[in-house]
Write an enzyme that holds these catalytic residues in place. Sequence first.
Site, PDB file in Angstrom:
ATOM      1  N   VAL A 209       0.863  -1.182   0.000  1.00  0.00           N
ATOM      2  CA  VAL A 209       0.000   0.000   0.000  1.00  0.00           C
ATOM      3  C   VAL A 209       0.894   1.224   0.000  1.00  0.00           C
ATOM      4  O   VAL A 209       1.607   1.492   0.968  1.00  0.00           O
ATOM      5  CB  VAL A 209      -0.936   0.006   1.226  1.00  0.00           C
ATOM      6  CG1 VAL A 209      -1.834   1.234   1.207  1.00  0.00           C
ATOM      7  CG2 VAL A 209      -1.772  -1.265   1.254  1.00  0.00           C
ATOM      8  N   ASP A 210       0.874   1.961  -1.094  1.00  0.00           N
ATOM      9  CA  ASP A 210       1.798   3.082  -1.278  1.00  0.00           C
ATOM     10  C   ASP A 210       1.010   4.345  -1.597  1.00  0.00           C
ATOM     11  O   ASP A 210       0.519   4.523  -2.710  1.00  0.00           O
ATOM     12  CB  ASP A 210       2.775   2.766  -2.410  1.00  0.00           C
ATOM     13  CG  ASP A 210       3.964   3.721  -2.443  1.00  0.00           C
ATOM     14  OD1 ASP A 210       3.837   4.828  -1.877  1.00  0.00           O
ATOM     15  OD2 ASP A 210       4.998   3.369  -3.025  1.00  0.00           O
TER      16      ASP A 210
END
Length: 339
Positions: A209-210
Site C-alpha cells: 500500500v503506497d
Amino acid sequence: MRNPGGPGWASKRPLQKKQNTACLCAQQPARHFVPAPFNSSRQGKNTAQPTEPSLSSVIAPTLFCAFLYLACVTAELPEVSRRMATSGVRSKEGRREHAFVPEPFTGTNLAPSLWLHRFEVIDDLNHWDHATKLRFLKESLKGDALDVYNGLSSQAQGDFSFVKQALLRAFGAPGEAFSEPEEILFANSMGKGYYLKGKVGHVPVRFLVDSGAQVSVVHPALWEEVTDGDLDTLRPFNNVVKVANGAEMKILGVWDTEISLGKTKLKAEFLVANASAEEAIIGTDVLQDHNAVLDFEHRTCTLKGKKFRLLPVGSSLEDEFDLELIEEEEGSSAPEGSH
C-alpha cells in the site's frame, strides 16, 4: 483459456509430462517366482518344475517395458529441449511455461490498435529480440495488411514503430495514429509503504500500500498466474507512465480484476508492468476509489467500515504474523489520528 480476438489468437503450449507407455508395466499381472518344490499341483503329477520358464516369464515383460520407457524418454527430450529453447517465456518454479503466438491480422478481422497492442504484449512476454519480433510481425500479416507492409521500403519494414503507424493509418480510425498520450508520473514512496495481505483470484498476495504512487501496478508474473496468461483480460493502456528518473515504464496493459481482503471484495484496476520487485502495489487510485482511510500511527487501513492491519516495509520476520490478523471486528471505531 479464451482465444481473444478470434480463434488461435494466443496459442499457449504448456510443457507437461506425458504418460509414458511404461505404465503398461503396472498393468502386467503380478508374477512371483516360487521354487517348484513349494508349488501346489494336482495329485499324481510330478511337482518338480523347471525354473527357466518362470524366470523368463518375469524378466521378458520387465525388459520390454524398460525398453519402451527408455524409448519414450529419449523421444521426449528433444521436443522438450526445442520448446524451452524457442519459447523464451518467463518461468517460475512451480508454474507452467507459456509460449504465445499472435493471431493473423488482415486489417479487418480485429481493430488494428487492439491487435498491435496484443502483439507488443506477446513480444514482451516471449522476450523476442528485434529480429524475431519483425519475423513474427511479417508472418502474422495477411491480405490487405500484408499488402501495406510490402508497400514499405526495406528500411521501413525493419522499424516496428514505422510499420505500426502505417497499419494504423491504413486501417485505424482517423487520427488514431497521431493521438497524444497523457503522461503520468509514478513516484512511489521508495520503501516507505505498508503491506496489506489479501488475494487476487485464488492467489495469496502481499499488497504494498503506497500512498505516494498515483497508479496501482501488478507484476506480469502475478497476472499470468491468476489469468493463466489470458490476453483477453488485458486492455490497451494509451497513456505513458514515467518513473522518478524520467524513464518510461513498460506497460503491458490494464487489468480489471477483484481483490479480496478477508471477506471484503474490492474492484481494482491495475497496470501490468515489471515496475518493481513487488508483486502488487496499491496506489492512490484504488485507495480513493474505495474511500480508504490509512492510519499509519496505528498501522491500520479502514475499508468499507472494516479495519485491516498494515505491516511496515522492512519489519522483522516476526511481525509477519501480524498479517494473519488481517480483519478486525466490524463496527470497531476508527482510532484517533486517522487521515
